[in-house]
Structures are given as C-alpha cells and as structure tokens.
Design a protein around this motif. Sequence first.
Motif, PDB file in Angstrom:
ATOM      1  N   MET A 235       0.817  -1.030  -0.169  1.00 35.73           N
ATOM      2  CA  MET A 235      -0.105   0.455  -0.210  1.00 35.73           C
ATOM      3  C   MET A 235       0.660   1.219  -0.253  1.00 35.73           C
ATOM      4  O   MET A 235       1.527   1.328   1.190  1.00 35.73           O
ATOM      5  CB  MET A 235      -0.911   0.207   1.480  1.00 35.73           C
ATOM      6  CG  MET A 235      -2.601  -0.740   1.059  1.00 35.73           C
ATOM      7  SD  MET A 235      -3.505  -0.236   0.194  1.00 35.73           S
ATOM      8  CE  MET A 235      -3.987   1.207   0.689  1.00 35.73           C
ATOM      9  N   THR A 236       0.874   1.828  -1.033  1.00 37.73           N
ATOM     10  CA  THR A 236       1.617   2.906  -1.166  1.00 37.73           C
ATOM     11  C   THR A 236       0.988   4.062  -0.145  1.00 37.73           C
ATOM     12  O   THR A 236      -0.394   4.489  -0.394  1.00 37.73           O
ATOM     13  CB  THR A 236       1.623   3.073  -3.343  1.00 37.73           C
ATOM     14  OG1 THR A 236       2.074   1.953  -3.320  1.00 37.73           O
ATOM     15  CG2 THR A 236       2.761   4.959  -2.829  1.00 37.73           C
ATOM     16  N   LEU A 403      -1.166  -0.246 -13.331  1.00 35.91           N
ATOM     17  CA  LEU A 403      -2.209  -0.917 -13.177  1.00 35.91           C
ATOM     18  C   LEU A 403      -3.191  -0.362 -12.526  1.00 35.91           C
ATOM     19  O   LEU A 403      -2.658   1.403 -12.000  1.00 35.91           O
ATOM     20  CB  LEU A 403      -1.695  -1.244 -11.160  1.00 35.91           C
ATOM     21  CG  LEU A 403      -2.181  -2.037 -10.749  1.00 35.91           C
ATOM     22  CD1 LEU A 403      -1.939  -3.934 -11.522  1.00 35.91           C
ATOM     23  CD2 LEU A 403      -2.238  -2.568  -9.664  1.00 35.91           C
ATOM     24  N   ILE A 439      -1.375  -6.637 -11.581  1.00 40.25           N
ATOM     25  CA  ILE A 439       0.247  -6.786 -11.813  1.00 40.25           C
ATOM     26  C   ILE A 439       1.072  -7.685 -12.868  1.00 40.25           C
ATOM     27  O   ILE A 439       2.040  -7.710 -13.509  1.00 40.25           O
ATOM     28  CB  ILE A 439       1.319  -6.757  -9.948  1.00 40.25           C
ATOM     29  CG1 ILE A 439       0.890  -5.509  -9.773  1.00 40.25           C
ATOM     30  CG2 ILE A 439       3.020  -6.555 -10.937  1.00 40.25           C
ATOM     31  CD1 ILE A 439       1.763  -4.317 -10.220  1.00 40.25           C
ATOM     32  N   GLU A 456       5.902  -0.467  -9.724  1.00 39.83           N
ATOM     33  CA  GLU A 456       7.026   0.048  -9.045  1.00 39.83           C
ATOM     34  C   GLU A 456       8.173  -0.562  -8.642  1.00 39.83           C
ATOM     35  O   GLU A 456       8.078  -2.395  -8.707  1.00 39.83           O
ATOM     36  CB  GLU A 456       5.891  -0.720  -7.231  1.00 39.83           C
ATOM     37  CG  GLU A 456       4.985   1.282  -7.096  1.00 39.83           C
ATOM     38  CD  GLU A 456       3.931   1.106  -6.118  1.00 39.83           C
ATOM     39  OE1 GLU A 456       3.635  -0.046  -5.506  1.00 39.83           O
ATOM     40  OE2 GLU A 456       3.332   1.815  -5.806  1.00 39.83           O
ATOM     41  N   TYR A 482       5.690   2.009   1.142  1.00 37.75           N
ATOM     42  CA  TYR A 482       4.421   1.407   1.606  1.00 37.75           C
ATOM     43  C   TYR A 482       4.081   1.277   3.107  1.00 37.75           C
ATOM     44  O   TYR A 482       5.555   1.760   3.560  1.00 37.75           O
ATOM     45  CB  TYR A 482       4.972   0.038   1.238  1.00 37.75           C
ATOM     46  CG  TYR A 482       5.035  -0.806   0.153  1.00 37.75           C
ATOM     47  CD1 TYR A 482       4.330   0.350  -0.934  1.00 37.75           C
ATOM     48  CD2 TYR A 482       5.506  -1.448  -0.407  1.00 37.75           C
ATOM     49  CE1 TYR A 482       4.754   0.228  -2.549  1.00 37.75           C
ATOM     50  CE2 TYR A 482       5.733  -1.541  -1.879  1.00 37.75           C
ATOM     51  CZ  TYR A 482       5.013  -1.368  -2.902  1.00 37.75           C
ATOM     52  OH  TYR A 482       5.382  -1.402  -4.510  1.00 37.75           O
TER      53      TYR A 482
HETATM   54  N1  GLU Z   1       1.051  -0.285  -4.746  1.00 34.32           N
HETATM   55  C1  GLU Z   1       0.201   0.577  -5.483  1.00 34.32           C
HETATM   56  C2  GLU Z   1      -0.592   1.493  -4.279  1.00 34.32           C
HETATM   57  O1  GLU Z   1      -0.855   1.386  -3.298  1.00 34.32           O
HETATM   58  C3  GLU Z   1      -0.524  -0.705  -6.335  1.00 34.32           C
HETATM   59  C4  GLU Z   1       0.763  -1.009  -7.214  1.00 34.32           C
HETATM   60  C5  GLU Z   1       0.661   0.341  -8.372  1.00 34.32           C
HETATM   61  O2  GLU Z   1      -0.599   1.386  -8.722  1.00 34.32           O
HETATM   62  O3  GLU Z   1       2.114   0.397  -9.466  1.00 34.32           O
HETATM   63  O4  GLU Z   1      -1.500   1.421  -5.816  1.00 34.32           O
END
Ligand code: GLU
Length: 692
Positions: A235-236, A403, A439, A456, A482
């Motif tokens: 989760m970013t 994504l 992904i 990412e 994250y």
């Molecule tokens: N880590 C991303 C997010 O929290 C998802 C992957 C991405 O968007 O590339 O939305």
Amino acid sequence: MTAFRIVDTGSPHVRTILRDMEKFQPVGHSILNKSSIIKAEPALIYDSVNVFAKGLHALERSATLSLANLSCESETPWGDGSSLFNYINAVEYDGLTGPIKFTEGKRSNFKLDILKLRNEELYKVGQWTPDGQINITDTQAFFEGGRPNITLKIITIEETPFVMLKDVSNLTGNSRYEGFCVDLLTYVSTMAGFEYEIQFSGDGLYGLIDTDSGEWNGLVRELIDKKADLAVGSMTINYARESVIDFTKPFMNLGVSILFKVPQRVPTQLFSFMNPLAVEIWLYILLAYIIVSTTIYIVARFSPYEWHNPSPCHNNREIMENDFTLGNSFWFTIGTLMQQGSDLNPKAASTRIVGGIWWFFTLIIISSYTANLAAFLTVERMITPIESAEDLAEQNEIEYGTLEGGSTMAFFRDSKIETYQKMWRYMESKRPSVFVPTIDDGVKRVLEGNYAFLMESTMLDYTIQRNCNLTQVGGLLNSNSYGIATPIGSPWRDKISLAILELQEKGIIQMLYSKWWKNTGDVCNRDEKNKDSKANALGVANIGGVFVVLLCGLALAIVVAILEFCWNSRKNAQTDRVRRYSDDEDEDEDGGSGSEREEAELDEKGEKVLRPRTPRPQQSLCSEMAEELRFAMRCHGSRQRPALRRNCSRCTPGSTYVPAATDLPQANGENGLLPTVEFRKSSVVQFDPANP
Ligand code: GLU
C-alpha cells in the motif's frame, strides 16, 4: 499494566454524581478530565466538603452554634471546635471515593479498586482495603501475558511477493497465506498485541479517487467505511490517501520505474569490421582517397622537381620522366592509407605537403578505427528502443501503461511534470486500454512484446530477478514508501508504527526482504550470462567479412591479370604484323638474301649469342597468347621480339634486358660493342616496337 483507583466509576451512585457535576461544571474549570472521569484529588475534596457539611449540620442540630472571633496569635481555641471534630468523626457517608468512615480522626474502611489494561480499556479485577486485604475477582487477568483477546480484520490484495496464497489446498485461516507482508504481520501482531484474520479485498484494487465523483475504491474505500481494521500489503502512502485514511510509519521505500523486455542482441554481422566507422565516413574516406590521389598526380605534373632524367648517365636532357603517373599516385595513397607505404616518394615540396597531410589524415583515421574496432567486436551490442520515460513519451510505437486503480496511475494522473502529463494523456486515450488489472497481467503483456509497464521498483526488482527476459529501463520516476493503512483515528496506528520502527532497527525487515526477494531458488543468473558473452572469442560471424574482402581482392587481381595478359598478347600480335611487313620490305630491298642476317639470343648460361635468324611465321592472336602463356608458365620459348617480351629472372639475371643486335640503333655499334638499355617504369619514355 496494573492501576489503582479510588473512584469507582462503575457504581451507579458515583455516575449520577459525576453526571450532575458535568452539568454544573463552572466555565473554564475542568474538574472532570474526561467525560465521566474525575481525578482522585477533586473527588477527595468533594467528599471532604460533604463530610464537613454533614458534621456541621449534626452539630447545629444538637446545639446552637456560637461563633467567635479568633486570632492565630492567641492560643484560645474555639469552644465548639472539639464538638465539631467529634461530629465529623461520627459521619458515615457514601461519597465519590467510596464509603467514608472515620476512626479516631482517620479515614477507615475505604477501598482501592485494582485495574488491568485490556483491549484499550481498564477493567476492575479486584479490591484492596487498608487492613491489608486484596480481593482479586479476576485472577485470569494477571496470567494473559499482555495478549489481549482482540482479532483485527485485515484486508489485502494478492501480490507477489507481498501476499500470496500457498499452493497447499487443505489449509485454513491465516495459514493459507504467505509472503513478506504476512511475515511482517506476524511480527507486528505479537508486538502490538492483536490477533488477526486476513481477507482479500472485494474489487482487487488498491484505491484511487474518482476525480469527478470524489468516491474512493479498493482497499481505501473499505477502510473509509470501517469494514476492516487494517490494510496490509504493498500500500503506497500518498497525499490523497493520507487525507482519508491513516498510515503507519513506512516499512519499505520504492519508486515508479519502467519494466521492459530485454533488448535483442545486435545480430552478428559478417561485415562487422565496417561498423566502427559510419557509412558516410567510409564514403568520405573513399572520396578523400580519390581527391588526394588526383591532387598528388596533378601537383606532381606541375612541379618541376618531380621530373627527372631516367638515365642520368646519358646526359640527355630532352627525356624526362615523372614517377607520379595516375596509377602510381593512386598506389601511393592506398599504400599509405593501409600503413604499408610504397616505393614512391614525393620529392617536391608541394607533393610532400600533399603526402604529409594525407599521412596525418590516415594516422587519425586508422587510430580511431582501431580503437573503435576493439570496442565493437568485443562488447555485445543491444538494440534498445527506449532508455527513459522521456523516450517513451516521445514515441507512439511502443505501448505503455500502469496498474488499474493504484498509486502509479494516480501519480501520472496528478503529476504536474510535462512529460508525465503527456504520458497520462496517451494512456488515458489509448484504446484498447493500456491499464492492466493485476501486476501479473502487466508482466505478461511486457513479455508478449511492444509494451512497457510502469510499475513500482519493489515488484519490478522481484520480477526482473526471476525473468532474464525482462529488464528495468531508466531510473526511478519518483520516491514513495509502503505503510500499513488504518481507518482514520485508529488506536492501532501508533502501536504498529512503534513495532515497525523496532523491526527496522533490529534489521528484521531487511532480513524479510532478503528472504522474499533474494533467497528464493528461482532467481535467474543474469551476471554469469553477461560474463560469458563478454569473454566470447570472435567468430567467423563477426570478422568473416575480412576474409570475404580478401577473396574478392584476389579474384579481382586474377581477373585484372588475365585482362592485362590478353591486352599484352593482342598488342604483341599487332606489332608482329607491323614488323613483319617492314622486314619483308627490307628483305626485298636486300635482294631477298634474308638468310644472311643474324639475331641476338641468350643461350642457357644467359650469355648473348648471335644466331642466324630463323624465318618467323605469322602469329595469330591465339597463337600469340599460347606462346605468351607457355613462356609465362615455363619461362622459356621463342624470343623473336625481345623488346616486347618480358624477361624471366631465371633466364636473364637482373632486370637488365639485352636487346637483339637487329633491335639496336645502328649508330651506336661503332666498335662492335652493344650498349644495354634499361627498362624503367616511365610515363614518357615508351619503347616503340615499330621504331626500335
Ligand atoms: N502499490 C500501489 C498502490 O498502493 C499499487 C501498485 C501500483 O500502482 O503500481 O496503489
């Protein structure tokens, strides 16, 4: 955590008092530090005032109170003082701090509640009384080891290597999952004190706000709706999300980058020795070669110092020759270009200048070629169509996307940087869509070709370490982290943040990273492959072209030799006819006694002998060629017209040719000695067979 309290907030009587207190609390005073909770000190003061009032009331009821002025300096006490003391001592009252009773002026029979912290709240687990009695009503509370019995609902998304479903089928509960985040959760739950239950999110999206409706989707939506306690995964943390949900301290850093198929190797070329110089440079060199050869030819013609007497012993100033014929000029320049030199040397200043400049030119060209050739032949070349996000933005041939519903998509959508805005406009408008639901789908699409996936760096690293056909293009486009997401105001956020910080300081997160990224068996060995390819010896496929050029050169030389041979034979045949015609005329003039004449010939020792002249048959072109060929092959044959024939080194030592007596100018034969004539390459002096 164990605590004591004197105010039993669980008692209905106490709660009624506190509620009233809350209603009549004077403005600007906060007796109650939190709703319905009072500190011990104001509670004791409240009870003291009440006890005093009750004692005074009782005293007043029994006797008339007499008031007196008192001074602190006089030792005379107030008359009713001891009575009031006795009445207060006799008060029994159920106050905020429990039942109040005095024995000899001291409070007796009071109690303290014993509390334990559990699930964020204090629970009464027993009582203490001043007579030394502890009455524990919940003994179990002291043996729970601080592990409260609370189960948090955790939502996540299946994402390699963060959260993955195990292959084993008969597993239940949390044991079905594995991955970096699952391991992290095990540590965090122990440290923060909670049980958990992992579930996959409904729509499989991380969470993106719809700019038109302002509605969130994915994990973020579920946290906003408080359908889960935590969202754990990749989760970013970003600005938009942080304003609707909470994030713990970050546990991993990353950035957006480009995943692309490994560029194809440049196919080995037979003529790769041509590669070090561009085609136009080869053409320019050819042009320079022609221009310089012609220039040196012209300059040598003009310069008087390039003309010289071919036979210095014969001081005949009328015959001059010049070494730089057109052919020789080209030979001189090619000789120096190939670093071999030639037996020609410029003598005049002007031709030396041309020669010097040409040598300098060849020095630079050949050194540059040699240096570049080494690099070209040993280093493996790749065809890389894109090398950065800018390259992607500038072209339309290679598709690219992100994504769906993730922070990467949001990054491009919300970016103010021109390149990323341009990329977003392309991605948004492209049909069929360039966004992928997972992904894995993105990676598959990259492998199919002609697609670059913006993802990412954490997942990108994992992917390229396991698939040598994939690579990262360019660096990171941004910097993110994250974190574990919680609904806004969640009491778990700080505890989990503390746990994450501790795990980071102890190096456990680093160990988990190594476990899931590096230590799995399916890592592809890219470095070894590169080492091998660098050490590869050059094969025919690389430099075979040089051999082709060599063979072509040899073939050309043979063709030219044949042409020269034919040309020479034809010329001989023609000359033969002319001579024959003139000889016949001479014979007619001498009265037909041709048998008296002699011709010069060389015997086996190479010595000149005069032999009676044999009558010559008329030569056709074919027979002339056959004779020439015989001579060339075996180095002997008839030598009727030595002036036109080539000398064979085996037959005549040295390069000096001794003409036949009949070929010599009669003027020189005064004392019977025959002068020698040297054959020299010359552009001026040409032997004329018709007029020897
Ligand atoms: N880590 C991303 C997010 O929290 C998802 C992957 C991405 O968007 O590339 O939305």
